[in-house]
Design a protein around this motif. Structure first.
Motif, PDB file in Angstrom:
ATOM      1  N   UNK A 193     -26.768 122.265 -93.148  1.00 12.35           N
ATOM      2  CA  UNK A 193     -26.647 123.725 -93.164  1.00 12.35           C
ATOM      3  C   UNK A 193     -25.190 124.078 -92.952  1.00 12.35           C
ATOM      4  N   UNK A 194     -24.705 125.015 -93.740  1.00 13.24           N
ATOM      5  CA  UNK A 194     -23.304 125.410 -93.649  1.00 13.24           C
ATOM      6  C   UNK A 194     -23.137 126.486 -92.587  1.00 13.24           C
ATOM      7  N   UNK A 195     -22.462 126.125 -91.499  1.00 14.51           N
ATOM      8  CA  UNK A 195     -22.201 127.038 -90.397  1.00 14.51           C
ATOM      9  C   UNK A 195     -20.696 127.196 -90.263  1.00 14.51           C
ATOM     10  N   UNK A 196     -20.226 128.419 -90.492  1.00  9.49           N
ATOM     11  CA  UNK A 196     -18.781 128.712 -90.419  1.00  9.49           C
ATOM     12  C   UNK A 196     -17.975 127.719 -91.261  1.00  9.49           C
ATOM     13  N   UNK A 197     -18.421 127.523 -92.505  1.00  8.70           N
ATOM     14  CA  UNK A 197     -17.751 126.708 -93.524  1.00  8.70           C
ATOM     15  C   UNK A 197     -17.760 125.213 -93.217  1.00  8.70           C
ATOM     16  N   UNK A 198     -18.558 124.804 -92.218  1.00  8.60           N
ATOM     17  CA  UNK A 198     -18.704 123.378 -91.920  1.00  8.60           C
ATOM     18  C   UNK A 198     -20.167 122.981 -92.084  1.00  8.60           C
ATOM     19  N   UNK A 199     -20.390 121.761 -92.563  1.00  8.94           N
ATOM     20  CA  UNK A 199     -21.747 121.289 -92.784  1.00  8.94           C
ATOM     21  C   UNK A 199     -22.265 120.561 -91.541  1.00  8.94           C
ATOM     22  N   UNK A 200     -23.479 120.928 -91.117  1.00 10.38           N
ATOM     23  CA  UNK A 200     -24.097 120.316 -89.946  1.00 10.38           C
ATOM     24  C   UNK A 200     -25.472 119.773 -90.341  1.00 10.38           C
ATOM     25  N   UNK A 259     -23.894 117.910-100.781  1.00 11.18           N
ATOM     26  CA  UNK A 259     -23.176 119.179-100.678  1.00 11.18           C
ATOM     27  C   UNK A 259     -23.565 120.213-101.699  1.00 11.18           C
ATOM     28  N   UNK A 260     -24.641 119.984-102.450  1.00 14.02           N
ATOM     29  CA  UNK A 260     -25.084 120.959-103.440  1.00 14.02           C
ATOM     30  C   UNK A 260     -26.021 121.974-102.792  1.00 14.02           C
ATOM     31  N   UNK A 261     -25.832 123.276-103.019  1.00 15.71           N
ATOM     32  CA  UNK A 261     -26.747 124.279-102.447  1.00 15.71           C
ATOM     33  C   UNK A 261     -28.168 124.090-102.987  1.00 15.71           C
ATOM     34  N   UNK A 262     -29.136 124.000-102.070  1.00 12.99           N
ATOM     35  CA  UNK A 262     -30.537 123.831-102.478  1.00 12.99           C
ATOM     36  C   UNK A 262     -31.445 124.887-101.844  1.00 12.99           C
ATOM     37  N   UNK A 263     -30.867 125.782-101.044  1.00 11.65           N
ATOM     38  CA  UNK A 263     -31.701 126.795-100.417  1.00 11.65           C
ATOM     39  C   UNK A 263     -30.920 127.689 -99.482  1.00 11.65           C
ATOM     40  N   UNK A 264     -31.660 128.575 -98.790  1.00 10.37           N
ATOM     41  CA  UNK A 264     -31.051 129.553 -97.891  1.00 10.37           C
ATOM     42  C   UNK A 264     -31.897 129.727 -96.645  1.00 10.37           C
ATOM     43  N   UNK A 265     -31.245 129.854 -95.506  1.00 13.36           N
ATOM     44  CA  UNK A 265     -31.933 130.126 -94.241  1.00 13.36           C
ATOM     45  C   UNK A 265     -32.367 131.597 -94.229  1.00 13.36           C
ATOM     46  N   UNK A 266     -33.600 131.850 -93.775  1.00 16.18           N
ATOM     47  CA  UNK A 266     -34.090 133.229 -93.671  1.00 16.18           C
ATOM     48  C   UNK A 266     -34.241 133.689 -92.218  1.00 16.18           C
ATOM     49  N   UNK A 315     -44.787 125.865-107.289  1.00 17.75           N
ATOM     50  CA  UNK A 315     -43.603 126.725-107.149  1.00 17.75           C
ATOM     51  C   UNK A 315     -42.311 125.912-107.143  1.00 17.75           C
ATOM     52  N   UNK A 316     -41.259 126.515-107.609  1.00 17.30           N
ATOM     53  CA  UNK A 316     -39.964 125.818-107.676  1.00 17.30           C
ATOM     54  C   UNK A 316     -39.255 125.783-106.321  1.00 17.30           C
ATOM     55  N   UNK A 317     -39.626 126.705-105.446  1.00 16.63           N
ATOM     56  CA  UNK A 317     -39.046 126.708-104.101  1.00 16.63           C
ATOM     57  C   UNK A 317     -40.171 126.858-103.094  1.00 16.63           C
ATOM     58  N   UNK A 318     -39.906 126.406-101.869  1.00 21.53           N
ATOM     59  CA  UNK A 318     -40.923 126.476-100.827  1.00 21.53           C
ATOM     60  C   UNK A 318     -40.310 126.876 -99.496  1.00 21.53           C
ATOM     61  N   UNK A 319     -41.103 127.595 -98.705  1.00 19.56           N
ATOM     62  CA  UNK A 319     -40.675 127.927 -97.337  1.00 19.56           C
ATOM     63  C   UNK A 319     -40.838 126.691 -96.461  1.00 19.56           C
ATOM     64  N   UNK A 320     -39.822 126.383 -95.674  1.00 26.39           N
ATOM     65  CA  UNK A 320     -39.833 125.198 -94.821  1.00 26.39           C
ATOM     66  C   UNK A 320     -39.286 125.524 -93.439  1.00 26.39           C
ATOM     67  N   UNK A 321     -39.559 124.627 -92.502  1.00 26.04           N
ATOM     68  CA  UNK A 321     -38.938 124.684 -91.191  1.00 26.04           C
ATOM     69  C   UNK A 321     -37.779 123.709 -91.128  1.00 26.04           C
ATOM     70  N   UNK A 322     -36.791 124.035 -90.306  1.00 24.04           N
ATOM     71  CA  UNK A 322     -35.607 123.184 -90.129  1.00 24.04           C
ATOM     72  C   UNK A 322     -35.300 123.050 -88.649  1.00 24.04           C
ATOM     73  N   UNK A 323     -34.834 121.889 -88.231  1.00 22.41           N
ATOM     74  CA  UNK A 323     -34.304 121.706 -86.874  1.00 22.41           C
ATOM     75  C   UNK A 323     -32.923 121.078 -86.972  1.00 22.41           C
ATOM     76  N   UNK A 378     -28.332 128.006 -86.139  1.00 23.28           N
ATOM     77  CA  UNK A 378     -28.576 128.352 -87.540  1.00 23.28           C
ATOM     78  C   UNK A 378     -29.029 129.798 -87.608  1.00 23.28           C
ATOM     79  N   UNK A 379     -28.414 130.556 -88.502  1.00 20.69           N
ATOM     80  CA  UNK A 379     -28.731 131.986 -88.615  1.00 20.69           C
ATOM     81  C   UNK A 379     -29.119 132.342 -90.048  1.00 20.69           C
ATOM     82  N   UNK A 380     -29.773 133.490 -90.234  1.00 17.68           N
ATOM     83  CA  UNK A 380     -30.159 133.912 -91.579  1.00 17.68           C
ATOM     84  C   UNK A 380     -28.970 133.988 -92.531  1.00 17.68           C
ATOM     85  N   UNK A 381     -29.243 133.709 -93.797  1.00 18.81           N
ATOM     86  CA  UNK A 381     -28.312 133.777 -94.922  1.00 18.81           C
ATOM     87  C   UNK A 381     -27.395 132.569 -95.021  1.00 18.81           C
ATOM     88  N   UNK A 382     -27.481 131.628 -94.085  1.00 20.43           N
ATOM     89  CA  UNK A 382     -26.656 130.423 -94.200  1.00 20.43           C
ATOM     90  C   UNK A 382     -27.187 129.519 -95.318  1.00 20.43           C
TER      91      UNK A 382
END
Length: 403
Positions: free
Chosen positions: A378-385, A341-348, A316-324, A330-334
């Protein structure tokens, strides 16, 4: 087995007013939302009631979400999951019927044994995740997500009608039972006091029909949505409050609501339908290929088999992963970003972990960035963490296997 997003409190019914009755034995409140048989008990015990998948359910109680979550991990909590759809499948062709819809090997289930399986569509997407049990009483017992109840029931009934038209013996019935989940390390001690059966002989994903604290006709399945040792008890609706009060009479047992259920399942790395899996996600992308029986993979006789098995072969081209992470939750859709800084995925799914003291999340990333230990942001309120790909479950599961 929740759906996210319900946070608004509901107004209470006027004092002394009775709920109207709806289909399947559920009460119907003034807001047109269904009520479980335990609705009055939740309100009397301080439950903050919210709308959820067409029902009113408790979000949390007076002790709050954090204490409820930790109490479940350390002791035992009672969850009302009566909003889940419970169906019974009868007839000599019931296994063939179910295997025409799901990916699991239902034929190999022993009497009393169940499995988590996936209802898939012809594009390989996940229509729902559900538990199918081969009961000892000559029928299949199926538990589906509440938010998918109408969709699932339509699929089951339509397929049954198709098979009946060709002479097959199968029929689908909806159960009116309530469903209670008792979860936590002291579950076995609490429940054993009300059973004649020996819980030590009941393994994870196995089921018995028995009398529980004097209430006959209960189906006890050793499973749950918290990662802890637990059971789900399908109980006649008319006696659900009686059983709940018996359990709550034990000091170790607290009521728990949707908020704790969501954070507990995320710590356990369990998917939430509608967030982490849906009809646009395949089992291969979701890391759920273990739900496909070996025989079924060879036969390729389930909906979407060609798409799913091709994806397994090609990766598969994408995979479900865990993040800490640390810092803001971190909230969904982030957006999940590469170090550049390139988008590579989305928080669910995501929340602060009460047990770990840091943020945990689930999401989908490009396969090249899915290796455990990979550093992303992860982009939280327009800042990368900073965030790190982390193996799930975040908190070790405690599922019980009989010796």
């Amino acid at each position: 087995m929740l759906r996210a997003g319900c946070r608004a409190a509901l107004p209470r019914r006027p004092p002394g007013s009775a709920p109207r009755r709806g289909a399947g034995g559920a009460g119907v409140g003034e807001e047109g939302l269904k009520q479980t048989p335990l609705d009055a008990l939740h309100r009397a015990r301080g439950g903050r009631m919210v709308p959820f998948a067409g029902w009113t359910l408790p979000l949390h109680y007076g002790q709050g979400h954090l204490q409820s979550h930790l109490h479940t991990r350390r002791h035992c909590s009672l969850f009302d999951v009566s909003h889940m759809l419970q169906t019974l499948v009868y007839g000599r062709d019931r296994v063939r019927f179910m295997e025409s819809l799901v990916v699991g090997d239902i034929a190999e289930l022993k009497p009393g044994q169940g499995t988590l399986t996936l209802l898939t569509n012809e594009k390989g997407g996940i229509t729902d995740d559900l538990i199918v049990t081969n009961t000892s009483e000559d029928h299949l017992y199926v538990v589906s997500n509440a938010a998918c109840a109408d969709k699932d029931l339509a699929i089951l009934r339509d397929r049954a009608a198709q098979l009946q038209a060709t002479g097959s013996d199968v029929r689908v019935e909806v159960s009116d039972n309530a469903l209670l989940a008792l979860q936590g390390p002291s579950m076995a001690r609490v429940l054993q006091a009300g059973l004649s059966d020996d819980l030590a002989k009941l393994s994870f994903m196995n089921s018995i029909t028995t009398t529980v604290f004097g209430v006959p006709g209960c189906r006890v399945t050793r499973c749950g949505y918290t990662g802890e040792d637990g059971v789900e008890i399908s109980v006649p609706a008319a006696r659900a409050v009686e059983l709940a009060e018996q359990l709550l009479g034990v000091p170790d047992v607290w009521l728990a609501g949707l908020a704790a259920r969501d954070s507990l399942r995320l710590e356990a790395g369990l998917c939430l339908y509608g967030n982490d899996i849906d009809e646009t996600v395949t089992p291969a992308e979701a890391g759920l290929m273990w739900t496909l029986g070996k025989r079924r993979r060879v036969a390729m006789d389930f909906p979407g088999a060609a798409v799913i098995m091709a994806q397994v072969k090609e990766k598969p081209r994408r995979k479900r992963v865990g993040l800490t992470s640390v810092g803001p939750a971190i909230r969904p859709h982030m957006a999940i970003l590469s170090p550049e800084g390139r988008p590579v995925g989305t928080v669910t799914s995501g929340c602060p972990s009460p047990c770990l003291g840091k943020n945990i999340a689930m999401g989908y990333v490009e396969a090249a960035h899915s290796r455990t230990g990979t550093k992303l942001t992860v982009e939280v309120r327009k800042k990368q963490h900073p965030a790190v790909i982390t193996k799930m479950p975040f908190v070790p599961t405690q599922y019980y296997m009989a010796k």
